[in-house]
Design an enzyme around this catalytic site. Structure first.
Site, PDB file in Angstrom:
ATOM      1  N   ARG A  12       7.074  -5.215   5.571  1.00  0.00           N
ATOM      2  CA  ARG A  12       7.137  -5.489   4.135  1.00  0.00           C
ATOM      3  C   ARG A  12       7.020  -4.180   3.337  1.00  0.00           C
ATOM      4  NH1 ARG A  12       4.971  -4.419  -0.593  1.00  0.00           N
ATOM      5  NH2 ARG A  12       2.935  -4.385   0.403  1.00  0.00           N
ATOM      6  N   ASP A  13       5.844  -3.580   3.323  1.00  0.00           N
ATOM      7  CA  ASP A  13       5.651  -2.395   2.478  1.00  0.00           C
ATOM      8  C   ASP A  13       6.523  -1.237   2.958  1.00  0.00           C
ATOM      9  OD1 ASP A  13       4.616  -1.005   0.378  1.00  0.00           O
ATOM     10  OD2 ASP A  13       2.599  -0.766   1.191  1.00  0.00           O
ATOM     11  N   HIS A 204      -5.935  -0.268   2.013  1.00  0.00           N
ATOM     12  CA  HIS A 204      -4.489  -0.036   2.077  1.00  0.00           C
ATOM     13  C   HIS A 204      -4.218   1.366   1.514  1.00  0.00           C
ATOM     14  CE1 HIS A 204      -0.221  -1.585   1.623  1.00  0.00           C
ATOM     15  NE2 HIS A 204      -0.188  -0.577   0.756  1.00  0.00           N
ATOM     16  N   CYS A 237      10.786   6.803   0.699  1.00  0.00           N
ATOM     17  CA  CYS A 237      12.212   6.803   0.400  1.00  0.00           C
ATOM     18  C   CYS A 237      12.731   8.235   0.311  1.00  0.00           C
ATOM     19  CB  CYS A 237      12.447   6.093  -0.925  1.00  0.00           C
ATOM     20  SG  CYS A 237      14.150   6.184  -1.454  1.00  0.00           S
ATOM     21  N   ASN A 246       3.048   4.262   4.177  1.00  0.00           N
ATOM     22  CA  ASN A 246       1.680   3.857   4.519  1.00  0.00           C
ATOM     23  C   ASN A 246       1.148   4.786   5.604  1.00  0.00           C
ATOM     24  OD1 ASN A 246       3.378   1.053   4.139  1.00  0.00           O
ATOM     25  ND2 ASN A 246       1.370   0.998   3.189  1.00  0.00           N
TER      26      ASN A 246
END
Ligand code: ZN
Length: 304
Positions: A12-13, A204, A237, A246
């Site tokens: 997801r992240d 996180h 990105c 992460n």
């Protein structure tokens, strides 16, 4: 040995912030690989507006074909009630509701104030409970906001207290833009843990300023026992130089394993899959263990 639960958030992240678009079957292979490596909680998709996040447009298709296994929980991330209803409909095991500690981020990311985002999270927890499913709440921009700057730790602690009162399985504090330092992390985790006990604190971190692993370590020492990470540390990105991924699952698992913590993850499997991920993306992943290898060579004994 103390157990630390790691939540794999790469599907997801990680993928949400990558320019490389994964096919549904590549995502499912990614998820299957981390489950095979021992991940027991996986953030598999986010149920958000596909116009805003095209990487997650196939969330329902991913949810329909998840590699179901006993003891494995698949989490669907949601930013509003509509997303929560979609995730429940899609059969996600657990909902992850997100609010923001700062108005600047909450308004831009979720179209609501910080207070409204917290109220929404509490409503999502209640909604999940009506469907007999667990939910957790993540407070994003807990250490700093890209728009509003500094975030008052007192505000985060108060949000955590209110979030905990709604009945989630845990409350997480997230360094969404990777500005936290270990000293701040230790202080905030301790305060949040005291405010929400006996609920666990999840953390996180993004490694934007190279403090990611140090922050994980500080959080664990301060009492956090659930840690988000993404395989390979993906999420940076290449077209947005300031965005980074992460903390890498395999690097965190190595650090914790060598320090005497049990994560239940198999380092060799993680390394093989991090290299597979690099192959799919056509570039190196930020995580370093998949380049350097484990130490000592026979890793099995370390991670059992
Ligand atoms: Zn994140």
């Amino acid at each position: 040995m103390t157990k630390i639960q790691m939540v794999e958030v790469g599907p997801r992240d990680g993928l949400q912030n990558e320019s490389v678009l994964f096919t549904t079957s590549q995502k499912l292979e990614f998820i299957g690989r981390v489950v095979d490596a021992g991940a027991r909680r996986v953030e598999a998709a986010s149920f958000v507006n596909p116009k805003m996040v095209p990487q997650m447009a196939d969330a329902d298709a991913v949810a329909a074909s998840l590699p179901r296994r006993d003891g494995v929980t698949f989490i669907g991330l949601v930013l509003n009630k509509r997303g929560a209803l979609r995730a429940l409909e899609a059969g996600m095991d657990e909902l992850g509701a997100v609010c923001a500690a700062s108005d600047g981020f909450a308004i831009r990311n979720q179209g609501m104030t910080s207070d409204a985002s917290l109220a929404m999270c509490c409503e999502v927890v209640r909604l999940a409970r009506e469907h007999s499913r667990p939910a957790q709440i993540t407070i994003s921009t807990a250490f700093g906001c890209p728009f509003d700057g500094e975030v008052d730790p007192f505000r985060v602690v108060e949000m955590a207290r209110l979030a905990a009162a709604s009945g989630p399985v845990e409350v997480a504090i997230a360094d969404t833009i990777g500005v936290a330092s270990p000293g701040e992390v230790a202080a905030l985790v301790a305060r949040v843990a005291a405010a929400i006990k006996p609920l666990p604190v999840r953390v996180h971190f993004h490694n934007t300023r190279n403090t990611g692993l140090a922050n994980v370590w500080a959080a664990v020492q301060a009492g956090a026992n659930i840690v988000d990470a993404s395989l390979g540390g993906i999420g940076g990105c290449p077209f947005a130089p300031r965005a980074t991924g992460n903390v890498p699952t395999e690097d965190v698992a190595y650090m914790l394993g060598r320090s005497g913590y049990q994560t239940g993850l198999n380092l060799d499997s993680l390394i093989t899959s991090a290299r597979w991920l690099a192959g799919v993306m056509g570039r190196d992943v930020p995580g370093m263990l998949s380049r350097a290898g484990v130490f000592p060579q026979q890793s099995e004994a370390l991670i059992a």
